[in-house]
Design a protein around this motif. Structure first.
Motif, PDB file in Angstrom:
ATOM      1  N   VAL A 180       0.861  -1.180   0.000  1.00  0.00           N
ATOM      2  CA  VAL A 180       0.000   0.000   0.000  1.00  0.00           C
ATOM      3  C   VAL A 180       0.897   1.229   0.000  1.00  0.00           C
ATOM      4  O   VAL A 180       1.767   1.372   0.865  1.00  0.00           O
ATOM      5  N   CYS A 181       0.700   2.107  -0.980  1.00  0.00           N
ATOM      6  CA  CYS A 181       1.451   3.353  -1.079  1.00  0.00           C
ATOM      7  C   CYS A 181       0.480   4.519  -0.902  1.00  0.00           C
ATOM      8  O   CYS A 181      -0.733   4.326  -0.836  1.00  0.00           O
ATOM      9  N   LYS A 182       1.022   5.719  -0.863  1.00  0.00           N
ATOM     10  CA  LYS A 182       0.196   6.902  -0.613  1.00  0.00           C
ATOM     11  C   LYS A 182      -0.924   7.076  -1.639  1.00  0.00           C
ATOM     12  O   LYS A 182      -2.080   7.275  -1.279  1.00  0.00           O
ATOM     13  N   ASN A 183      -0.603   7.002  -2.924  1.00  0.00           N
ATOM     14  CA  ASN A 183      -1.591   7.251  -3.986  1.00  0.00           C
ATOM     15  C   ASN A 183      -1.901   6.049  -4.847  1.00  0.00           C
ATOM     16  O   ASN A 183      -2.623   6.161  -5.839  1.00  0.00           O
ATOM     17  N   GLU A 184      -1.312   4.906  -4.500  1.00  0.00           N
ATOM     18  CA  GLU A 184      -1.512   3.719  -5.326  1.00  0.00           C
ATOM     19  C   GLU A 184      -1.287   2.456  -4.514  1.00  0.00           C
ATOM     20  O   GLU A 184      -0.760   2.496  -3.402  1.00  0.00           O
ATOM     21  N   TYR A 185      -1.710   1.360  -5.115  1.00  0.00           N
ATOM     22  CA  TYR A 185      -1.457   0.035  -4.557  1.00  0.00           C
ATOM     23  C   TYR A 185      -0.526  -0.692  -5.514  1.00  0.00           C
ATOM     24  O   TYR A 185      -0.570  -0.469  -6.723  1.00  0.00           O
ATOM     25  N   ILE A 186       0.294  -1.571  -4.976  1.00  0.00           N
ATOM     26  CA  ILE A 186       1.079  -2.469  -5.801  1.00  0.00           C
ATOM     27  C   ILE A 186       0.370  -3.821  -5.720  1.00  0.00           C
ATOM     28  O   ILE A 186       0.153  -4.351  -4.634  1.00  0.00           O
ATOM     29  N   THR A 187      -0.028  -4.351  -6.881  1.00  0.00           N
ATOM     30  CA  THR A 187      -0.783  -5.601  -6.906  1.00  0.00           C
ATOM     31  C   THR A 187      -0.047  -6.650  -7.729  1.00  0.00           C
ATOM     32  O   THR A 187       0.837  -6.322  -8.537  1.00  0.00           O
ATOM     33  N   CYS A 188      -0.443  -7.892  -7.512  1.00  0.00           N
ATOM     34  CA  CYS A 188       0.109  -8.988  -8.288  1.00  0.00           C
ATOM     35  C   CYS A 188      -0.837 -10.166  -8.157  1.00  0.00           C
ATOM     36  O   CYS A 188      -1.361 -10.427  -7.065  1.00  0.00           O
ATOM     37  N   GLY A 189      -1.080 -10.862  -9.235  1.00  0.00           N
ATOM     38  CA  GLY A 189      -1.861 -12.081  -9.168  1.00  0.00           C
ATOM     39  C   GLY A 189      -1.059 -13.176  -8.479  1.00  0.00           C
ATOM     40  O   GLY A 189       0.169 -13.185  -8.547  1.00  0.00           O
ATOM     41  N   ASP A 190      -1.724 -14.096  -7.806  1.00  0.00           N
ATOM     42  CA  ASP A 190      -1.020 -15.188  -7.122  1.00  0.00           C
ATOM     43  C   ASP A 190      -0.248 -16.069  -8.100  1.00  0.00           C
ATOM     44  O   ASP A 190       0.713 -16.726  -7.724  1.00  0.00           O
ATOM     45  N   ASN A 191      -0.657 -16.079  -9.359  1.00  0.00           N
ATOM     46  CA  ASN A 191      -0.015 -16.901 -10.378  1.00  0.00           C
ATOM     47  C   ASN A 191       0.796 -16.033 -11.347  1.00  0.00           C
ATOM     48  O   ASN A 191       0.981 -16.384 -12.503  1.00  0.00           O
ATOM     49  N   ARG A 192       1.240 -14.890 -10.889  1.00  0.00           N
ATOM     50  CA  ARG A 192       2.018 -13.959 -11.708  1.00  0.00           C
ATOM     51  C   ARG A 192       3.290 -13.564 -10.970  1.00  0.00           C
ATOM     52  O   ARG A 192       3.396 -13.717  -9.759  1.00  0.00           O
ATOM     53  N   VAL A 239      10.641 -16.390  -4.424  1.00  0.00           N
ATOM     54  CA  VAL A 239      10.888 -17.743  -4.926  1.00  0.00           C
ATOM     55  C   VAL A 239       9.852 -18.093  -5.989  1.00  0.00           C
ATOM     56  O   VAL A 239      10.181 -18.605  -7.064  1.00  0.00           O
ATOM     57  N   ARG A 240       8.582 -17.803  -5.687  1.00  0.00           N
ATOM     58  CA  ARG A 240       7.493 -18.053  -6.626  1.00  0.00           C
ATOM     59  C   ARG A 240       7.715 -17.317  -7.939  1.00  0.00           C
ATOM     60  O   ARG A 240       7.529 -17.866  -9.021  1.00  0.00           O
ATOM     61  N   ALA A 241       8.112 -16.057  -7.825  1.00  0.00           N
ATOM     62  CA  ALA A 241       8.332 -15.238  -9.018  1.00  0.00           C
ATOM     63  C   ALA A 241       9.419 -15.860  -9.898  1.00  0.00           C
ATOM     64  O   ALA A 241       9.263 -15.954 -11.119  1.00  0.00           O
ATOM     65  N   PHE A 242      10.491 -16.316  -9.279  1.00  0.00           N
ATOM     66  CA  PHE A 242      11.571 -16.938 -10.058  1.00  0.00           C
ATOM     67  C   PHE A 242      11.095 -18.226 -10.719  1.00  0.00           C
ATOM     68  O   PHE A 242      11.349 -18.458 -11.901  1.00  0.00           O
ATOM     69  N   VAL A 243      10.406 -19.066  -9.971  1.00  0.00           N
ATOM     70  CA  VAL A 243       9.917 -20.347 -10.515  1.00  0.00           C
ATOM     71  C   VAL A 243       8.965 -20.098 -11.687  1.00  0.00           C
ATOM     72  O   VAL A 243       9.084 -20.734 -12.742  1.00  0.00           O
ATOM     73  N   LEU A 244       8.019 -19.167 -11.518  1.00  0.00           N
ATOM     74  CA  LEU A 244       7.075 -18.869 -12.598  1.00  0.00           C
ATOM     75  C   LEU A 244       7.795 -18.311 -13.824  1.00  0.00           C
ATOM     76  O   LEU A 244       7.493 -18.676 -14.956  1.00  0.00           O
ATOM     77  N   TRP A 245       8.766 -17.428 -13.596  1.00  0.00           N
ATOM     78  CA  TRP A 245       9.546 -16.872 -14.707  1.00  0.00           C
ATOM     79  C   TRP A 245      10.298 -17.990 -15.429  1.00  0.00           C
ATOM     80  O   TRP A 245      10.312 -18.056 -16.656  1.00  0.00           O
ATOM     81  N   PHE A 246      10.910 -18.873 -14.659  1.00  0.00           N
ATOM     82  CA  PHE A 246      11.686 -19.975 -15.233  1.00  0.00           C
ATOM     83  C   PHE A 246      10.804 -20.897 -16.066  1.00  0.00           C
ATOM     84  O   PHE A 246      11.139 -21.259 -17.198  1.00  0.00           O
ATOM     85  N   ILE A 247       9.648 -21.275 -15.531  1.00  0.00           N
ATOM     86  CA  ILE A 247       8.717 -22.150 -16.260  1.00  0.00           C
ATOM     87  C   ILE A 247       8.258 -21.484 -17.549  1.00  0.00           C
ATOM     88  O   ILE A 247       8.235 -22.109 -18.616  1.00  0.00           O
ATOM     89  N   ASN A 248       7.918 -20.206 -17.468  1.00  0.00           N
ATOM     90  CA  ASN A 248       7.470 -19.474 -18.654  1.00  0.00           C
ATOM     91  C   ASN A 248       8.581 -19.390 -19.697  1.00  0.00           C
ATOM     92  O   ASN A 248       8.340 -19.552 -20.897  1.00  0.00           O
ATOM     93  N   SER A 249       9.796 -19.164 -19.267  1.00  0.00           N
ATOM     94  CA  SER A 249      10.935 -19.099 -20.194  1.00  0.00           C
ATOM     95  C   SER A 249      11.160 -20.436 -20.882  1.00  0.00           C
ATOM     96  O   SER A 249      11.413 -20.490 -22.090  1.00  0.00           O
ATOM     97  N   CYS A 250      11.058 -21.519 -20.126  1.00  0.00           N
ATOM     98  CA  CYS A 250      11.216 -22.859 -20.712  1.00  0.00           C
ATOM     99  C   CYS A 250      10.129 -23.127 -21.744  1.00  0.00           C
ATOM    100  O   CYS A 250      10.407 -23.704 -22.804  1.00  0.00           O
ATOM    101  N   ARG A 251       8.906 -22.726 -21.448  1.00  0.00           N
ATOM    102  CA  ARG A 251       7.807 -22.917 -22.412  1.00  0.00           C
ATOM    103  C   ARG A 251       8.073 -22.159 -23.711  1.00  0.00           C
ATOM    104  O   ARG A 251       7.805 -22.678 -24.804  1.00  0.00           O
ATOM    105  N   ARG A 252       8.565 -20.927 -23.583  1.00  0.00           N
ATOM    106  CA  ARG A 252       8.844 -20.142 -24.791  1.00  0.00           C
ATOM    107  C   ARG A 252       9.915 -20.809 -25.642  1.00  0.00           C
ATOM    108  O   ARG A 252       9.794 -20.899 -26.856  1.00  0.00           O
TER     109      ARG A 252
END
Length: 146
Positions: free
Chosen positions: A68-80, A125-138
Motif C-alpha cells: 500500500v502506497c500513498k496514492n496507489e497500490y502495488i498488486t500482483c496475481g497469485d499466479n504472476r 521464490v514463486r516469481a523466479f519459478v514462474l519466470w523460469f517455467i514461462n521461459s522454458c515454455r517459450r
C-alpha cells in the motif's frame, strides 16, 4: 441487469457474486470454477486484500495487494510474477470471500490467512519459478515451430 456494469451493480446492491475468469489468481481461484464475493470498499484497502479494479482500457482485474502506497497500490496475481501499480481511483471492489468446491470461505478464515501469508512471503521464490517455467515454455515452443 445483464447490461449493467460491475460498478453499477456494486453501486446498486453493495456487493456482487461473480465467477472468476482467468488464471492469474491460481491456485486459490481457478478459471471459471470459483465464485468471489466482491463488495464496494468502505475503507482504504490493506496489504493482502484482493482488489477488483478496472484498467483504463476497460479490462477488469482481480489481484492481490502486496503493498500500500500513498496514492496507489502495488498488486500482483497469485499466479504472476510481475507487479502492477494501481491508482486508488481504479479500485471498484474488494473480495470478502469466495466459493470453493461448494463451500464459502471468508477472507477472515484462519486457513485462508495462513495461505495468504505463506504465499506472499515466498513471492521472490514463486516469481523466479514462474519466470523460469514461462521461459522454458517459450524456448520449447520456438523449438517446436522449427
Amino acid at each position: 441487469m445483464m447490461n449493467s456494469t460491475i460498478e453499477e451493480t456494486l453501486d446498486r446492491f453493495g456487493r456482487i457474486i461473480q465467477t472468476t475468469v482467468g488464471d492469474s489468481m491460481q491456485p486459490m481461484l481457478k478459471n471459471r470454477k470459483n465464485a468471489v464475493v466482491i463488495e464496494k470498499p468502505d475503507r482504504c484497502l490493506k496489504k493482502y486484500d484482493i482488489a477488483l479494479y478496472r484498467r483504463p482500457d476497460g479490462k477488469y482485474v482481480l489481484h492481490r495487494i502486496i503493498k500500500v502506497c500513498k496514492n496507489e497500490y502495488i498488486t500482483c496475481g497469485d499466479n504472476r510474477w510481475t507487479k502492477e501499480r494501481v491508482p486508488h481511483s481504479w479500485i471498484i471492489g474488494v473480495t470478502t470471500g469466495f466459493y470453493s468446491k461448494g463451500r464459502f470461505i471468508t477472507v477472515n478464515d484462519l486457513r485462508y490467512r495462513a495461505y495468504v501469508i505463506l504465499w506472499c512471503t515466498f513471492f521472490p521464490v514463486r516469481a523466479f519459478v514462474l519466470w523460469f517455467i514461462n521461459s522454458c515454455r517459450r524456448v520449447w515452443n520456438k523449438c517446436l515451430r522449427r
